[in-house]
Design an enzyme around this catalytic site. Structure first.
Site, PDB file in Angstrom:
ATOM      1  N   LYS A  15       1.984  -4.394   1.857  1.00 47.32           N
ATOM      2  CA  LYS A  15       2.836  -4.902   3.000  1.00 47.32           C
ATOM      3  C   LYS A  15       1.767  -5.728   3.619  1.00 47.32           C
ATOM      4  CE  LYS A  15       3.433  -0.716   4.440  1.00 47.32           C
ATOM      5  NZ  LYS A  15       3.137   0.029   5.492  1.00 47.32           N
ATOM      6  N   ARG A  90      10.260   3.653   9.558  1.00 46.19           N
ATOM      7  CA  ARG A  90       9.564   4.615   8.858  1.00 46.19           C
ATOM      8  C   ARG A  90      10.845   5.697   8.562  1.00 46.19           C
ATOM      9  NH1 ARG A  90       4.293   2.555   8.736  1.00 46.19           N
ATOM     10  NH2 ARG A  90       2.802   4.027   7.947  1.00 46.19           N
ATOM     11  N   ARG A 129      -9.868   0.294  -0.492  1.00 48.45           N
ATOM     12  CA  ARG A 129      -9.515  -0.433   0.667  1.00 48.45           C
ATOM     13  C   ARG A 129     -10.818  -0.523   1.642  1.00 48.45           C
ATOM     14  NH1 ARG A 129      -3.632  -0.930   2.799  1.00 48.45           N
ATOM     15  NH2 ARG A 129      -3.925   1.275   3.521  1.00 48.45           N
ATOM     16  N   ARG A 164     -10.773   2.225   6.445  1.00 50.51           N
ATOM     17  CA  ARG A 164      -9.947   2.973   7.381  1.00 50.51           C
ATOM     18  C   ARG A 164     -10.250   4.464   7.434  1.00 50.51           C
ATOM     19  NH1 ARG A 164      -3.837   0.436   7.043  1.00 50.51           N
ATOM     20  NH2 ARG A 164      -3.361   2.604   6.943  1.00 50.51           N
ATOM     21  N   ARG A 175       0.642  10.578   3.546  1.00 52.17           N
ATOM     22  CA  ARG A 175       1.557   9.413   3.876  1.00 52.17           C
ATOM     23  C   ARG A 175       2.462   9.037   2.915  1.00 52.17           C
ATOM     24  NH1 ARG A 175      -3.542   6.382   4.104  1.00 52.17           N
ATOM     25  NH2 ARG A 175      -2.345   4.470   4.496  1.00 52.17           N
TER      26      ARG A 175
END
Ligand code: AMP
Length: 217
Positions: A15, A90, A129, A164, A175
């Site tokens: 995204k 969401r 990431r 993160r 998640r």
């Protein structure tokens, strides 16, 4: 072109990357609720500390916190070329809150893009990431095409890259499950409105970008 777009996707489906690519091309405002909440965390406020805890666990932050932050941002970009919503809504409740905010402002969503990705690939993208704390560029230590030129350093700022707080296996699993249970049902909600487009997001980011441009044009 006036386009108000929603990206619907599991964590690490791309995204953020796709939003940045479109943002540049069409001068759209990129609204990431995750980023807006992380900004509050960085401010060091009491509210920021509560948000940080929820983000670390990979659970959704309460609507009483998210809604006003989102509404303010949407009103700010009313006269822009359009916006990309990344990370909102969401769940069905948030989709209805969004409809109400937009109705009040005489705004509407033109297009919802579902980025469909496999669990294993999304997990690898999340856990590898790395972000630059200065410019926000995203790298990935597991994929050659996304690695920084020098290990753990931003190619542009030469600043140390960091993970993160919620990009670990446990939080990713939470998640992802939340996405399956609560967010994926929104596919039908937007299909019924006739504005849903699905894309295979297991491909390289420039190939996914091409598919998105085909939809928008
Ligand atoms: P993201 O950057 O979209 O992956 O979001 C990171 C985290 O921020 C999520 O796991 C939630 O804790 C919080 N968050 C982001 N968007 C929302 C939202 N629309 N509603 C509630 N919490 C959110």
């Amino acid at each position: 072109m006036k386009k108000n777009i929603i990206f619907l996707a599991a964590p690490a489906a791309g995204k953020g990357t796709q939003s940045s690519m479109l943002e540049e091309k069409y001068s759209l405002v990129h609204i990431s609720t995750g980023d807006l909440l992380r900004d509050e965390v960085k401010s060091g406020s009491e509210l920021g500390r509560k948000i940080e805890e929820m983000q670390k666990q990979g659970i959704l932050v309460n609507d009483s916190i998210v809604t006003p932050i989102l509404e303010k941002k949407l009103i700010e970009c009313k006269n822009n070329n359009g916006f990309i919503l990344d990370g909102y809504p969401r769940n069905l409740e948030q989709a209805k809150i969004l409809d109400e905010i937009l109705d009040k402002q005489n705004m509407k969503i033109d297009c919802v893009i579902y980025l469909d990705i496999d669990y294993d690939l999304a997990m690898k993208r999340a856990c590898g990431r790395l972000g630059c704390p200065k410019c926000g560029r995203i790298y990935n230590e597991y994929f050659d095409e996304a690695k920084p030129k020098v290990k753990n350093k931003c190619d542009f700022c030469n600043v140390e890259l960091s993970h993160r707080g919620d990009d670990n296996e446990k939080s990713f699993e939470n998640r992802f499950n939340t996405f399956i249970e609560n967010t994926r049902p929104l596919i039908d909600y937007y299909k019924e409105k006739g504005i849903l487009h699905s894309i295979n997001s297991n491909l390289k980011s420039d190939e996914v970008h091409k598919q998105i441009l085909n939809i928008l044009n």
